[in-house]
Design a protein around this motif. Sequence first.
Motif, PDB file in Angstrom:
ATOM      1  N   ASP A   1      -2.850   1.642  -1.588  1.00  0.00           N
ATOM      2  CA  ASP A   1      -3.057   0.556  -2.533  1.00  0.00           C
ATOM      3  C   ASP A   1      -3.778  -0.541  -1.763  1.00  0.00           C
ATOM      4  OD1 ASP A   1      -1.448  -0.961  -5.099  1.00  0.00           O
ATOM      5  OD2 ASP A   1      -2.065  -2.226  -3.422  1.00  0.00           O
TER       6      ASP A   1
ATOM      7  N   TYR B   1      20.651   0.183  -1.797  1.00  0.00           N
ATOM      8  CA  TYR B   1      19.321  -0.275  -1.377  1.00  0.00           C
ATOM      9  C   TYR B   1      19.374  -1.444  -0.395  1.00  0.00           C
ATOM     10  CZ  TYR B   1      14.446  -1.745  -1.695  1.00  0.00           C
ATOM     11  OH  TYR B   1      13.150  -2.084  -1.390  1.00  0.00           O
TER      12      TYR B   1
ATOM     13  N   THR C   1      15.493   4.355  -0.893  1.00  0.00           N
ATOM     14  CA  THR C   1      14.460   3.534  -1.546  1.00  0.00           C
ATOM     15  C   THR C   1      13.961   4.278  -2.790  1.00  0.00           C
ATOM     16  OG1 THR C   1      12.543   4.396  -0.364  1.00  0.00           O
ATOM     17  CG2 THR C   1      13.787   2.636   0.731  1.00  0.00           C
ATOM     18  N   SER C   2      13.186   3.594  -3.602  1.00  0.00           N
ATOM     19  CA  SER C   2      12.860   4.164  -4.923  1.00  0.00           C
ATOM     20  C   SER C   2      11.780   5.244  -4.885  1.00  0.00           C
ATOM     21  CB  SER C   2      12.396   3.044  -5.854  1.00  0.00           C
ATOM     22  OG  SER C   2      11.110   2.589  -5.449  1.00  0.00           O
ATOM     23  N   ARG C   3      10.909   5.204  -3.876  1.00  0.00           N
ATOM     24  CA  ARG C   3       9.728   6.083  -3.823  1.00  0.00           C
ATOM     25  C   ARG C   3       8.882   5.961  -5.096  1.00  0.00           C
ATOM     26  NH1 ARG C   3      10.853  10.753   0.395  1.00  0.00           N
ATOM     27  NH2 ARG C   3      12.624   9.785   1.409  1.00  0.00           N
ATOM     28  N   LEU C   4       8.848   4.771  -5.628  1.00  0.00           N
ATOM     29  CA  LEU C   4       8.020   4.537  -6.821  1.00  0.00           C
ATOM     30  C   LEU C   4       6.585   4.162  -6.449  1.00  0.00           C
ATOM     31  CD1 LEU C   4      10.567   2.616  -9.054  1.00  0.00           C
ATOM     32  CD2 LEU C   4       9.287   4.658  -9.749  1.00  0.00           C
ATOM     33  N   SER C   5       6.321   3.972  -5.140  1.00  0.00           N
ATOM     34  CA  SER C   5       5.034   3.380  -4.757  1.00  0.00           C
ATOM     35  C   SER C   5       3.793   4.098  -5.298  1.00  0.00           C
ATOM     36  CB  SER C   5       4.953   3.196  -3.241  1.00  0.00           C
ATOM     37  OG  SER C   5       5.314   4.363  -2.571  1.00  0.00           O
TER      38      SER C   5
ATOM     39  N   ASP D   1       0.219   6.739  -1.989  1.00  0.00           N
ATOM     40  CA  ASP D   1       0.400   5.428  -2.621  1.00  0.00           C
ATOM     41  C   ASP D   1      -0.606   4.402  -2.109  1.00  0.00           C
ATOM     42  OD1 ASP D   1       1.308   4.362  -0.157  1.00  0.00           O
ATOM     43  OD2 ASP D   1       3.411   4.548  -0.672  1.00  0.00           O
TER      44      ASP D   1
ATOM     45  N   ASN E   1       9.067   2.799   4.680  1.00  0.00           N
ATOM     46  CA  ASN E   1       8.554   1.474   5.046  1.00  0.00           C
ATOM     47  C   ASN E   1       8.881   1.062   6.487  1.00  0.00           C
ATOM     48  OD1 ASN E   1       7.413  -1.225   4.453  1.00  0.00           O
ATOM     49  ND2 ASN E   1       9.533  -1.854   4.775  1.00  0.00           N
TER      50      ASN E   1
ATOM     51  N   GLU F   1      11.485  -6.890  -3.345  1.00  0.00           N
ATOM     52  CA  GLU F   1      10.499  -6.014  -2.692  1.00  0.00           C
ATOM     53  C   GLU F   1       9.364  -5.684  -3.666  1.00  0.00           C
ATOM     54  OE1 GLU F   1      10.314  -5.298   0.517  1.00  0.00           O
ATOM     55  OE2 GLU F   1      12.156  -6.438   0.821  1.00  0.00           O
TER      56      GLU F   1
ATOM     57  N   ARG G   1       6.622   2.874   8.701  1.00  0.00           N
ATOM     58  CA  ARG G   1       5.241   2.360   8.613  1.00  0.00           C
ATOM     59  C   ARG G   1       5.084   1.178   9.568  1.00  0.00           C
ATOM     60  NH1 ARG G   1       3.013   3.066   2.360  1.00  0.00           N
ATOM     61  NH2 ARG G   1       4.576   4.578   1.799  1.00  0.00           N
TER      62      ARG G   1
ATOM     63  N   SER H   1      -0.256  -5.421   4.340  1.00  0.00           N
ATOM     64  CA  SER H   1       0.785  -4.961   5.265  1.00  0.00           C
ATOM     65  C   SER H   1       0.233  -4.733   6.670  1.00  0.00           C
ATOM     66  CB  SER H   1       1.404  -3.656   4.771  1.00  0.00           C
ATOM     67  OG  SER H   1       1.957  -3.822   3.503  1.00  0.00           O
TER      68      SER H   1
ATOM     69  N   ASN I   1      -1.601  -3.775  -1.072  1.00  0.00           N
ATOM     70  CA  ASN I   1      -0.434  -3.562  -0.206  1.00  0.00           C
ATOM     71  C   ASN I   1      -0.826  -3.051   1.175  1.00  0.00           C
ATOM     72  OD1 ASN I   1       1.442  -4.366  -2.026  1.00  0.00           O
ATOM     73  ND2 ASN I   1       2.197  -2.327  -2.536  1.00  0.00           N
ATOM     74  N   ASN I   2      -1.804  -2.169   1.213  1.00  0.00           N
ATOM     75  CA  ASN I   2      -2.177  -1.593   2.505  1.00  0.00           C
ATOM     76  C   ASN I   2      -2.813  -2.658   3.399  1.00  0.00           C
ATOM     77  OD1 ASN I   2      -2.199   0.717   4.210  1.00  0.00           O
ATOM     78  ND2 ASN I   2      -4.359   1.069   3.752  1.00  0.00           N
TER      79      ASN I   2
HETATM   80  P1  FAD Z   1      10.893   0.409  -2.362  1.00  0.00           P
HETATM   81  O1  FAD Z   1      11.551  -0.182  -1.193  1.00  0.00           O
HETATM   82  O2  FAD Z   1      11.689   1.229  -3.300  1.00  0.00           O
HETATM   83  O3  FAD Z   1      10.159  -0.747  -3.122  1.00  0.00           O
HETATM   84  C1  FAD Z   1       9.762  -0.683  -4.497  1.00  0.00           C
HETATM   85  C2  FAD Z   1       8.303  -1.063  -4.635  1.00  0.00           C
HETATM   86  O4  FAD Z   1       8.089  -2.392  -4.169  1.00  0.00           O
HETATM   87  C3  FAD Z   1       7.377  -0.195  -3.809  1.00  0.00           C
HETATM   88  O5  FAD Z   1       7.067   0.998  -4.466  1.00  0.00           O
HETATM   89  C4  FAD Z   1       6.172  -1.116  -3.639  1.00  0.00           C
HETATM   90  O6  FAD Z   1       5.328  -1.095  -4.758  1.00  0.00           O
HETATM   91  C5  FAD Z   1       6.819  -2.484  -3.531  1.00  0.00           C
HETATM   92  N1  FAD Z   1       7.024  -2.800  -2.103  1.00  0.00           N
HETATM   93  C6  FAD Z   1       8.091  -2.503  -1.337  1.00  0.00           C
HETATM   94  N2  FAD Z   1       7.917  -2.991  -0.085  1.00  0.00           N
HETATM   95  C7  FAD Z   1       6.712  -3.589  -0.081  1.00  0.00           C
HETATM   96  C8  FAD Z   1       5.958  -4.283   0.909  1.00  0.00           C
HETATM   97  N3  FAD Z   1       6.424  -4.481   2.147  1.00  0.00           N
HETATM   98  N4  FAD Z   1       4.739  -4.762   0.575  1.00  0.00           N
HETATM   99  C9  FAD Z   1       4.253  -4.599  -0.672  1.00  0.00           C
HETATM  100  N5  FAD Z   1       4.919  -3.955  -1.647  1.00  0.00           N
HETATM  101  C10 FAD Z   1       6.128  -3.460  -1.359  1.00  0.00           C
HETATM  102  N6  FAD Z   1       2.726   0.084  -0.026  1.00  0.00           N
HETATM  103  C11 FAD Z   1       1.933   0.622  -0.960  1.00  0.00           C
HETATM  104  O7  FAD Z   1       2.316   0.671  -2.126  1.00  0.00           O
HETATM  105  N7  FAD Z   1       0.693   1.083  -0.646  1.00  0.00           N
HETATM  106  C12 FAD Z   1       0.195   1.036   0.621  1.00  0.00           C
HETATM  107  O8  FAD Z   1      -0.951   1.441   0.854  1.00  0.00           O
HETATM  108  C13 FAD Z   1       1.041   0.498   1.641  1.00  0.00           C
HETATM  109  N8  FAD Z   1       0.628   0.469   2.933  1.00  0.00           N
HETATM  110  C14 FAD Z   1       1.464  -0.055   3.892  1.00  0.00           C
HETATM  111  C15 FAD Z   1       1.032  -0.113   5.221  1.00  0.00           C
HETATM  112  C16 FAD Z   1       1.850  -0.633   6.214  1.00  0.00           C
HETATM  113  C17 FAD Z   1       1.355  -0.709   7.643  1.00  0.00           C
HETATM  114  C18 FAD Z   1       3.135  -1.095   5.884  1.00  0.00           C
HETATM  115  C19 FAD Z   1       4.034  -1.647   6.945  1.00  0.00           C
HETATM  116  C20 FAD Z   1       3.576  -1.061   4.572  1.00  0.00           C
HETATM  117  C21 FAD Z   1       2.749  -0.553   3.565  1.00  0.00           C
HETATM  118  N9  FAD Z   1       3.169  -0.515   2.210  1.00  0.00           N
HETATM  119  C22 FAD Z   1       2.329   0.008   1.261  1.00  0.00           C
HETATM  120  C23 FAD Z   1       4.419  -1.187   1.793  1.00  0.00           C
HETATM  121  C24 FAD Z   1       5.688  -0.304   1.752  1.00  0.00           C
HETATM  122  O9  FAD Z   1       5.819   0.396   2.949  1.00  0.00           O
HETATM  123  C25 FAD Z   1       5.696   0.682   0.590  1.00  0.00           C
HETATM  124  O10 FAD Z   1       5.399   0.035  -0.616  1.00  0.00           O
HETATM  125  C26 FAD Z   1       7.083   1.342   0.457  1.00  0.00           C
HETATM  126  O11 FAD Z   1       7.420   2.001   1.650  1.00  0.00           O
HETATM  127  C27 FAD Z   1       7.056   2.334  -0.680  1.00  0.00           C
HETATM  128  O12 FAD Z   1       8.263   3.019  -0.758  1.00  0.00           O
HETATM  129  P2  FAD Z   1       9.244   2.800  -1.988  1.00  0.00           P
HETATM  130  O13 FAD Z   1       8.469   2.926  -3.261  1.00  0.00           O
HETATM  131  O14 FAD Z   1      10.393   3.696  -1.787  1.00  0.00           O
HETATM  132  O15 FAD Z   1       9.649   1.288  -1.794  1.00  0.00           O
END
Ligand code: FAD
Length: 480
Positions: free
Chosen positions: A378, A226, A238-242, A376, A345, A279, A348, A385, A381-382
């Motif tokens: 949210d 990671y 990444t975890s794709r837990l979002s 996802d 991410n 994260e 994004r 971000s 977060n949305n």
């Molecule tokens: P991992 O890298 O495995 O992270 C684990 C968890 O940590 C995620 O599931 C998430 O809950 C949290 N996390 C990780 N990175 C971030 C971050 N930068 N900000 C906040 N939380 C984070 N995330 C959302 O959950 N919902 C959204 O609507 C959302 N919109 C986004 C819009 C933009 C423009 C950007 C740049 C990012 C956004 N994100 C959002 C943050 C991030 O992109 C996603 O959480 C992440 O890609 C989810 O993949 P993962 O679960 O594999 O993440």
Amino acid sequence: MAERPAIVWFRNDLRTEDNPALHAARETGAPVIPIYILDKDIAHFPGAASLWWLHHSLSSLAGDLKNAGAKLIYRSGKSADVLKSLVKETNAEHVFWNRRYYAKHVEIDKDLKSDLKAGGVAVETFNGTLLREPWEVETASGGPYRVYTPFWKALKQLGPARAHMRPNLRKIVGPANPPKSEKLASWNLLPVNPDWATEIAETWSPGEQGARDRLNHFLNDNINDYADGRDRPDKDFTSRLSPHLSFGEIGPLQIWSAVHDKMADGKVSDKAAMKFLSEVAWRDFSYNLLFYNDDLPDKPLRENFANYPWRDDRDGLKAWRKGETGYPIVDAGMRQLWRTGWMHNRVRMIVASFLIKDLLIPWQKGEAWFWDTLVDADLANNSASWQWVAGCGADASPYFRIFNPVSQGEKFDPEGQYVREFVPELKNLPAKYIHAPWKAPESVLEEADIVLGKSYPNPIIDHAKARERALEGYKEIKSA
Ligand code: FAD
């Protein structure tokens, strides 16, 4: 009903394990009535992809609750009215829920709580969503952090609010005659004509079990990659837990303790574990921002950005949404979003930067599209971000950091595998040109069966010129 029941109002906490509101209801020893209310009038009602997820998540939760001994009640309408009438109808003695953090939702909850209490009902609310409540992580002088690094330092030092509640195998006893329920299917949350969710359905398993499986897979197979690999959209690091976190099918405390268990077993390096948890903590930080800034989803935190010279570029917005900008990494991301309801991410950030800084389209338009298409989606977060990428949020990326979609693609998708997967018309192009097909010699394009402008678009904008234009706009608001 002989014994007065306890109601649990489920919202974004669709799980049975480590759910403090459900736990408290069970502890009363009274019959438990779990309810989910579909409130179409609520501010920021979920978008279409989230509704798809919600349907399956509710169906999974109903199954889990049924196995545990209780029936999930579905009702629709204005949430406070529905809940009050259920309390009256069942003569409930207790109501429990896990807290929300967006001002307009908090207001509903606060008013409802005081109305119910005035009527003699015991109401208790909990933290079922965050590692720590926003008001528990404060700066030395009091008040919220606006910069992430010290926030994370403080949160790490405090640790999570409580220990993870281990699975409770005791039955949840529901009332002998449960209240009437609407049918989930009658809510029509799933798309028909067309059903655009086929690939989304193949990609995801909504529900608590799906969340557990996803976490286990990540902890067993990916977490050690990671820290170094999380920026690679062509890899599954990444975890794709979002989406599971967004719907509360798993809570961050469960993740925190599972990661620490793996660390204690020596299966996960400290570096990987801490990077991942940091994260997860960004999510807490976003919720802090949402809690302390009522307008986070709509207005820039840095007010001067409201005067930015945005453009009304409908064609640009359409090309961006459809993944037809002529920049392969942008198009791959937008098509991944459309096909699977999720986007990596790093991508994004690239697509958001492209919309805001290359096309000069207000970030709120991108935020709205993500809201509708992400599984996802949210609110915290949305919005946080999008403001971060736009440069108008707290601790935002500086405005002048404008992603170059070609070099970002070359750096993070070096072989072009990610582009090939989501932009199949480019699949035969050699890696050297895959992030800038317009630079490929005619013979290479011909060999790859590509006619630019026909089988794949020419870039809709020249990035170098767009960059200059964006910086000019920034100068204008800075000097104003
Ligand atoms: P991992 O890298 O495995 O992270 C684990 C968890 O940590 C995620 O599931 C998430 O809950 C949290 N996390 C990780 N990175 C971030 C971050 N930068 N900000 C906040 N939380 C984070 N995330 C959302 O959950 N919902 C959204 O609507 C959302 N919109 C986004 C819009 C933009 C423009 C950007 C740049 C990012 C956004 N994100 C959002 C943050 C991030 O992109 C996603 O959480 C992440 O890609 C989810 O993949 P993962 O679960 O594999 O993440």
